[in-house]
Design an enzyme around this catalytic site. Structure first.
Site, PDB file in Angstrom:
ATOM      1  CG  LEU A  77     -11.914   3.689   0.123  1.00  0.00           C
ATOM      2  CD1 LEU A  77     -11.450   4.632   1.097  1.00  0.00           C
ATOM      3  CD2 LEU A  77     -12.657   2.333   0.509  1.00  0.00           C
ATOM      4  N   GLY A 135       2.862  -0.825   3.150  1.00  0.00           N
ATOM      5  CA  GLY A 135       2.335   0.178   4.110  1.00  0.00           C
ATOM      6  C   GLY A 135       3.602   1.104   4.635  1.00  0.00           C
ATOM      7  CG  MET A 187      -3.666  -1.849  -4.436  1.00  0.00           C
ATOM      8  SD  MET A 187      -2.938  -0.389  -5.068  1.00  0.00           S
ATOM      9  CE  MET A 187      -3.058  -0.246  -6.756  1.00  0.00           C
ATOM     10  CG  ASN A 230      -4.455   7.974  -1.643  1.00  0.00           C
ATOM     11  OD1 ASN A 230      -3.965   6.834  -1.192  1.00  0.00           O
ATOM     12  ND2 ASN A 230      -4.583   8.011  -2.708  1.00  0.00           N
ATOM     13  CG  HIS A 282      -1.539   9.583  -6.787  1.00  0.00           C
ATOM     14  ND1 HIS A 282      -1.678   8.608  -7.449  1.00  0.00           N
ATOM     15  CD2 HIS A 282      -0.974  10.649  -8.105  1.00  0.00           C
ATOM     16  CE1 HIS A 282      -1.658   8.547  -8.613  1.00  0.00           C
ATOM     17  NE2 HIS A 282      -1.080   9.640  -9.102  1.00  0.00           N
ATOM     18  CG  ASN A 313       3.831   7.064   2.378  1.00  0.00           C
ATOM     19  OD1 ASN A 313       4.831   7.779   2.849  1.00  0.00           O
ATOM     20  ND2 ASN A 313       3.550   6.488   1.277  1.00  0.00           N
TER      21      ASN A 313
END
Length: 526
Positions: free
Chosen positions: A89, A11, A86, A102, A104, A13
């Site tokens: 949703l 985590g 991971m 999110n 990426h 970020n």
């Protein structure tokens, strides 16, 4: 703004967002689907509440999402941020929460999926980066909020690329997106699958600024020998530039960091004038500047301002360099000469000096680069270039004595030259040549005294008596003007605007000095 963060591993970020609080946003809770996830310890160190909702192998995705919703129900939040979560949703979760974001690690739609970095390296692309997008039910899709590019280098391996994308792209783009949401600047149009950012309409100062330059050369060293340095080139520049200049004597040593800096300052100074002009720069300050009927005469007048300080300086001309000018240039040690062309005879003279670098620039002296910037630790300042160019009509006479036409011409020359002198700056001039320059002082009256000393002791064939004085900012007290009058100054150009203007004007009248106000200052701190 309160954030729910979902992460399956470290985590990083989310912790970066927690540490930086973009737009005042705070992480209300971090939820993970792995009881051993390192993010739990990182959140605890920051006193961020945590929740663990693992998914058994036999549990349906929707059922797990309902448990996640139950776990975060007690927290007040406005945004959900995923960070290596991971799980794909579904509408079970997405329909019940505010916007979900999110990040990426690629420039979507290129290289979606879990192995983005491997795909980038296998494809051999030269640029990758990250994408912050609004989450929908698909994998690595949804409206794009922002992206951040980073280069891919030939010797990159997976670890190096992954770290660069994280620190240079994700740590920049994700907080930016969160800040936009915190400031309520984001509109998501699901019908067109687009995102609009309020206030992101470009202009001179867009909300986001990208610059891409190519390394043009490694330099011998930076400002000092213990500093490494390189020069980067903007290949879109049309304006005359020392970065894009041809060095005509290829056998001479290359330009140093300081050479580039000083040559740029010298070139920018002589761009001020339509008449033949010459300037000598030392440590980014003018040692002298003049205009005349020819560049040879202009150079002679510029050099005579302070020939001692001009030793080892940079020469710039705004006309082709001829042999007569070249003969004067090589008469004392100079580092670089910059001009829009050279006669063959001039080159023969200049090339006699082994390490005098001869730079040939184009003759486009019109400003095309509208902005200047100064890097700071952690960011940069960006401003419009100082393109003020005054005429006699812009000057307000504020004293009993009015300046003559000749003094006004000299004032305007002094003012436009002073733009290129470090503040606090004072410049004495006669006609269209400098007489004495006081630069970089923390006291304005000291700058006057320095200019007077230079004019008295260093100038050849000229002095301060009868000269005009330009000041890049107002005089807060009469002492600066009084020191100028004592030196022999007869006319002054300055911005005005001090609460003590009346006192300064009174002092000028007492000393029978003509004075005009410009209404604008001319600071230069870089």
């Amino acid at each position: 703004m309160k954030i729910v963060g979902l992460a399956s591993n470290r985590g990083r970020n989310l912790m970066n967002i927690a540490d930086r609080a973009p737009g005042g946003a705070e992480i209300a809770v971090v939820l993970t689907n792995d009881a051993d996830a390192p993010v739990l310890e990182a959140a605890a160190e920051r006193d961020i509440p945590t929740e663990v909702v693992e998914r058994p192998d036999d549990q349906e995705r929707a059922a797990h999402e309902l448990r996640v919703l139950d776990a975060i129900e007690a927290y007040d939040f406005d945004l959900v941020c995923l960070d290596g979560y991971m799980r794909v949703l579904t509408e079970t979760f997405l329909d019940e929460v505010p916007t979900t974001l999110n990040v990426h690690p690629s420039l979507l739609p290129a290289f979606p999926g879990m192995d983005a970095h491997e795909q980038v390296l296998d494809a051999g692309v030269k640029t990758t980066g990250c994408t912050v997008h609004v989450v929908d039910e698909s994998v690595d899709d949804g409206p794009i909020v922002t992206q951040e590019p980073v280069p891919v280098y030939e010797d990159d391996d997976l670890a190096a690329l992954k770290e660069r994308v994280l620190y240079e792209a994700e740590f920049t783009a994700y907080p930016r997106a969160v800040e936009w949401f915190a400031e309520d600047r984001v509109t998501v149009d699901w019908e067109s699958e687009t995102v609009e950012i309020d206030g992101d309409d470009g202009g001179a100062f867009p909300s986001r600024r990208l610059a891409s330059n190519d390394r043009a050369a490694d330099l011998r060293y930076g400002e000092n020998p213990h500093q490494d340095a390189a020069v980067y080139a903007d290949r879109t520049t049309d304006e005359a530039s020392v970065v894009h200049a041809d060095q005509l004597n290829e056998g001479a040593k290359g330009l140093s960091y300081n050479n580039y800096n000083d040559a740029d300052g010298a070139l920018n100074l002589i761009k001020e004038f339509e008449e033949p002009a010459a300037a000598v720069i030392k440590h980014t300050n003018p040692a002298g500047c003049a205009t005349a009927d020819s560049v040879a005469e202009a150079y002679e007048r510029a050099l005579s301002t302070d020939p001692m300080s001009a030793f080892g300086g940079i020469v710039a001309l705004n006309r082709e360099c001829d042999a007569a000018t070249a003969e004067q240039i090589v008469d004392s040690f100079k580092e670089v000469v910059v001009a829009p062309g050279y006669t063959d005879d001039a080159l023969d003279v200049l090339f006699e000096k082994e390490n005098l670098r001869v730079l040939d620039v184009n003759d486009n002296y019109d400003v095309t680069e509208e902005l200047t910037e100064k890097p700071l630790v952690g960011g940069r300042l960006v401003q419009e270039r100082d393109q003020q160019h005054l005429t006699a009509d812009d000057l307000e006479v504020v004293t009993d004595r009015e300046p003559t036409d000749e003094q006004i011409e000299s004032m305007l020359f002094a003012w436009h030259t002073l733009k290129h002198v470090k503040s606090n700056g004072i410049l004495f001039a006669k006609g269209t040549e400098t007489v004495g320059i006081g630069m970089g002082q923390v006291s304005r009256v000291d700058a006057v005294r320095l200019a007077a000393m230079k004019a008295d002791e260093h100038a050849e064939g000229k002095g301060p008596d009868g000269a005009v004085m330009a000041s890049d900012a107002f005089f807060p007290f009469p002492d600066g003007l009084e020191a100028a009058a004592e030196a022999g100054i007869e006319a002054v150009i300055q911005p005005g605007g001090s609460k003590n203007d009346d006192m300064v004007i009174e002092a000028a009248n007492e000393h029978d000095v003509a004075m005009v106000f410009t209404g604008q200052r001319s600071f230069r701190h870089d």
